[in-house]
Design an enzyme around this catalytic site. Sequence first.
Site, PDB file in Angstrom:
ATOM      1  N   LYS A 113       0.709  -1.549   0.078  1.00  0.00           N
ATOM      2  CA  LYS A 113      -0.253   0.087   0.248  1.00  0.00           C
ATOM      3  C   LYS A 113       1.058   1.167   0.168  1.00  0.00           C
ATOM      4  CE  LYS A 113      -4.284  -1.953   0.375  1.00  0.00           C
ATOM      5  NZ  LYS A 113      -3.839  -3.671   0.849  1.00  0.00           N
TER       6      LYS A 113
HETATM    7  C1  PLP Z   1      -4.298  -5.330   0.358  1.00  0.00           C
HETATM    8  C2  PLP Z   1      -3.736  -5.885   0.861  1.00  0.00           C
HETATM    9  C3  PLP Z   1      -4.082  -7.311  -0.602  1.00  0.00           C
HETATM   10  C4  PLP Z   1      -5.382  -7.040  -1.701  1.00  0.00           C
HETATM   11  O1  PLP Z   1      -5.063  -6.023  -2.503  1.00  0.00           O
HETATM   12  P1  PLP Z   1      -6.244  -5.954  -3.605  1.00  0.00           P
HETATM   13  O2  PLP Z   1      -5.680  -4.493  -4.177  1.00  0.00           O
HETATM   14  O3  PLP Z   1      -7.217  -5.334  -2.438  1.00  0.00           O
HETATM   15  O4  PLP Z   1      -6.482  -6.740  -4.179  1.00  0.00           O
HETATM   16  C5  PLP Z   1      -2.811  -8.350  -0.936  1.00  0.00           C
HETATM   17  N1  PLP Z   1      -2.595  -8.421   0.700  1.00  0.00           N
HETATM   18  C6  PLP Z   1      -1.610  -7.249   1.002  1.00  0.00           C
HETATM   19  C7  PLP Z   1      -0.630  -7.746   1.921  1.00  0.00           C
HETATM   20  C8  PLP Z   1      -2.406  -6.262   1.778  1.00  0.00           C
HETATM   21  O5  PLP Z   1      -2.241  -5.239   2.241  1.00  0.00           O
END
Ligand code: PLP
Length: 497
Positions: A113
């Site tokens: 993120k």
């Molecule tokens: C948010 C997240 C995901 C999922 O990603 P999306 O974009 O919501 O599909 C997968 N793994 C981790 C560690 C995340 O923080």
Amino acid sequence: MYYKSTRNSSVNVTSAQAIAQGISKDGGLFVPSEIPFISFDDISNLGKMSYAERAAFVFSKYLTDFSETEIAYCVNNAYNTKNFKSENIADIAHLFDGTYMLELWHGPTCAFKDMALQILPYLLTTSAKKIKLDKKVVILVATSGDTGKAALDGFKNVEGTEIMVFYPEDGVSAMQKKQMATQEGENVNVCAIKGNFDDAQNGVKAIFTDENIAKKLDENGLMFSSANSINWGRLAPQIIYYVSTYAQLVEDKEIKMGDKINIVVPTGNFGNILAGYYAKKMGVPVNKLICASNSNNVLTEFIKTGVYNRNREFYTTISPSMDILISSNLERLLYHLSGDDDKQICEWFGKLSTEGKYFVNDEVKKILNDEFYAGCCDDVETKTCIKNIFDKYSYTCDTHTAVAVKVYQDYVKETGDKLKTVIASTASPYKFANSVLDGLGCYDENSDEFQLVDKLSEVSRLEVPASLSELKDKKVRFSSLIEKDEMINYVIKSLNI
Ligand SMILES: *Cc1c(COP(=O)(O)O)cnc(C)c1O
């Protein structure tokens, strides 16, 4: 380039407007009016550039209302070694024959993120200036664990903004909770809700579209925006690392220009994998986009059958950031696949909110099957996979990434496909130390999260990220817990409006 709403194709706004606003007033998501194309020559040139320069190039295609100087300001403030522990920003680890781990977690909060949330505050404040917005922006976030902390870190003390994060009380790891509850900064607020991620996300969406609260905000010189992947400013930065990775693999002579690769993504809200889809449509040679889910396998079923049905049991798993039954960004994909048919999107997503279910037509189903492969695995398989990867390659991966590896292995078994493959590694194993150690057979239930981190460092020999070990001595600042239908009142009270 303009941005339209998935629920009203006649909406026509600039990228600055789309980013500042977050979500369209009709409840739809902003999508680019066309997907820009980049040539092999472009990709070749990118191979010689830094990550920030690559980012500037990709943004110049999407944020056409931003000046070169504005884009440079944003990318240079975000993608530097102050924020990221690797000079490459995203590292590519060569795991085993023809498989690459795209490590997206070298940022300040140790999850992918950060790739978007380190830059979003710059994109957002620049956008606000461009559209001469004279309001304070209140960022509302629903999080399954990682977005919350990454958004808090990105927006803390950013002038002209305030940020409020809602997370499911029992739906995040101990480390994730600690990360959020100890957040510093004058403009931050964190609150747990009794419910799951979907409840938090629905609550936030409802607040966004509530006319009464919109009026109150307006009277007080405030407006809402989003740091979730419903905001285009979250999604655009994620396209960059797929373009960048392809360019890097060519540069490193791992592949030849034009060779197709597969991309595997552990998926929840469908944002990360959708960014891979945009990269493909821009001209990056991609064969299959492989969508990996945990036991909350609503997407696996959807991609295989064309039926989206959220009326099913919700599982709390060891990959909590993927514990989602309503994947918001699917709406963007279906808008593109149905030929920008806003009426059709309104019908499907209307059904989703009233009946919890919709199904797509054969045409869309066929394209889905051509572009995507989908699979899922449960917690036991996830842990076994962590152990197998560790034993075979001395590589420690987190629970989400392990889901992706397992589904990729199933894909290879099923198809025999030998194309080179990039697996999105979405979090540091230290964020989920207890489950990772459990997988490795070294879990000790009497240890707290910091002792587990030390243990994992002994076993994996990976350096412990300072941003996690530091949390141990930080004061808990936020401990509110509310019912899910109290979210709107909590917002009103906290903002004092
Ligand atoms: C948010 C997240 C995901 C999922 O990603 P999306 O974009 O919501 O599909 C997968 N793994 C981790 C560690 C995340 O923080």
